[in-house]
Design an enzyme around this catalytic site. Structure first.
Site, PDB file in Angstrom:
ATOM      1  N   CYS A 151       0.804  -1.225   0.000  1.00 36.01           N
ATOM      2  CA  CYS A 151       0.000   0.000   0.000  1.00 36.01           C
ATOM      3  C   CYS A 151       0.840   1.280   0.000  1.00 36.01           C
ATOM      4  CB  CYS A 151      -0.959  -0.002   1.190  1.00 36.01           C
ATOM      5  SG  CYS A 151      -2.057  -1.440   1.225  1.00 36.01           S
ATOM      6  N   HIS A 166      -2.973   7.143   2.228  1.00 35.00           N
ATOM      7  CA  HIS A 166      -3.467   5.861   1.740  1.00 35.00           C
ATOM      8  C   HIS A 166      -4.887   5.656   2.252  1.00 35.00           C
ATOM      9  CE1 HIS A 166      -4.035   1.712   0.945  1.00 35.00           C
ATOM     10  NE2 HIS A 166      -3.802   1.309   2.180  1.00 35.00           N
ATOM     11  N   ASN A 223     -10.103   0.001  -0.065  1.00 38.07           N
ATOM     12  CA  ASN A 223      -8.639   0.036  -0.031  1.00 38.07           C
ATOM     13  C   ASN A 223      -8.123  -0.569  -1.329  1.00 38.07           C
ATOM     14  OD1 ASN A 223      -5.901  -0.438   0.395  1.00 38.07           O
ATOM     15  ND2 ASN A 223      -6.156  -1.171   2.490  1.00 38.07           N
TER      16      ASN A 223
END
Length: 332
Positions: free
Chosen positions: A126, A259, A289
């Protein structure tokens, strides 16, 4: 050259942004119905309360990461006003590559109809886009590249265990891209990257391919509480470090684009930086996500909606498996 004969400073700037989401938008209710068929209970209320996520997009089986990266890249190139042939560097951040090798970046290069420029993948989960952006920035500053395409692209739906409601509700697929160009004016002001493999086990997909078979688990595993606790702390610390490098303070930040993992982590980071939550760019509610794609997806959404304007000071942050984290401060 400067009047004294010394070489003028060289920087990189973002020339254009782009993004792409697969057509299949999956709401929490859609996902709840899918899980119910296997006797697993969840609900829109349960997911929203814990994550802030209301929907995500899933790629169809024939779509790979490079397929999502292509339209995102084309949109970024169009916004930048340059042709793919002008690129001398392509970096793709992904944890879900099309194949073991060649890199997704090489496959994207072919789909863009160009050849010859350097192309490679970055795998930092990520944090991948922030890592890739930092590498491209360094290569442009050094003179190794002039125009770079930096992409985050993921099909995380392929590695989700749909019998585990604590993880399968969190992730989605998508791609975001930026085009960087050499500039005499500072664009990316400072970056910083970190990793600590002591925390590998709290977020990983431990399987691999050997002898024609998957060895170990091919599904994402996560200790949500451990990730949350670690993420907020490291994101605040790296943000402050990058601000110090650039000679800026919390108050100078116009927009925070972290993020997009969990609204609680995002808001917690903003509060630690004493930021008004109206300055926090949020797309996790609609995207879920998307790992390495989340930061460029959110950046493009903010640019195209008119929120992020030229001259704004923007903080980008990533945190993910590895455990990796990093930040980039830029004068957009």
């Amino acid at each position: 050259m400067s009047p004294t004969g010394t070489q003028s400073p060289r920087y990189s700037r973002i020339l254009g942004t782009g993004s792409f989401l697969p057509a299949d938008r999956v709401t929490n209710q859609d996902l709840a119905q899918r899980l119910a068929a296997d006797g697993i209970e969840t609900s829109d209320e349960w997911i929203v309360e814990r994550t802030g996520i209301r929907a995500r997009h899933f790629a169809v089986p024939e779509q790979a990461s490079s397929d999502l990266a292509l339209p995102a890249s084309q949109a970024a190139l169009e916004a930048a006003g340059i042709a793919a042939e002008e690129l001398d560097l392509i970096i793709v951040a992904t944890s879900t590559p099309d194949m073991v090798f060649p890199s997704t970046a090489c496959l994207l290069q072919k789909k863009l109809g160009v050849h010859g420029c350097a192309a490679f993948d970055v795998q930092a989960v990520c944090s991948g886009f922030v890592y890739a952006l930092s590498v491209a920035d360094a290569m442009i500053k050094s003179g190794a590249a002039n125009k770079a395409l930096v992409v985050g692209a993921e099909v995380f739906s392929r590695i989700l265990d749909f019998k585990d409601r604590t993880t399968c509700v969190l992730f989605g697929d998508g791609a975001g891209a930026v085009v960087l160009g050499a500039s005499a004016e500072p664009g990316i002001l400072a970056t910083e990257l970190h990793a600590d493999a002591r925390h590998t086990d709290i977020l990983c997909t431990p399987g691999t391919v050997a002898g024609g078979q998957v060895v170990g688990s091919p599904f994402l595993k996560m200790d949500g509480q451990a990730v949350f606790k670690l993420a907020v702390g490291v994101l605040e610390k790296v943000a402050r470090s990058v601000l110090e490098k650039a000679g800026k303070t919390d108050a100078d930040i116009d927009w925070l684009i972290p993020h997009q993992a969990n609204i609680r982590i995002m808001q917690g980071t903003a509060k630690k930086l004493k930021m008004d939550l109206n300055k926090l760019i949020v797309t996790v509610d609609e995207h879920g996500n998307t790992s390495a794609a989340s930061v460029p997806l959110a950046l493009d959404a903010a640019v195209r909606s008119g929120r992020v304007q030229r001259g704004d000071l923007v903080m980008l942050e990533g945190v993910g498996g590895g455990f990796t984290w990093g930040a980039a401060l830029l004068n957009y």
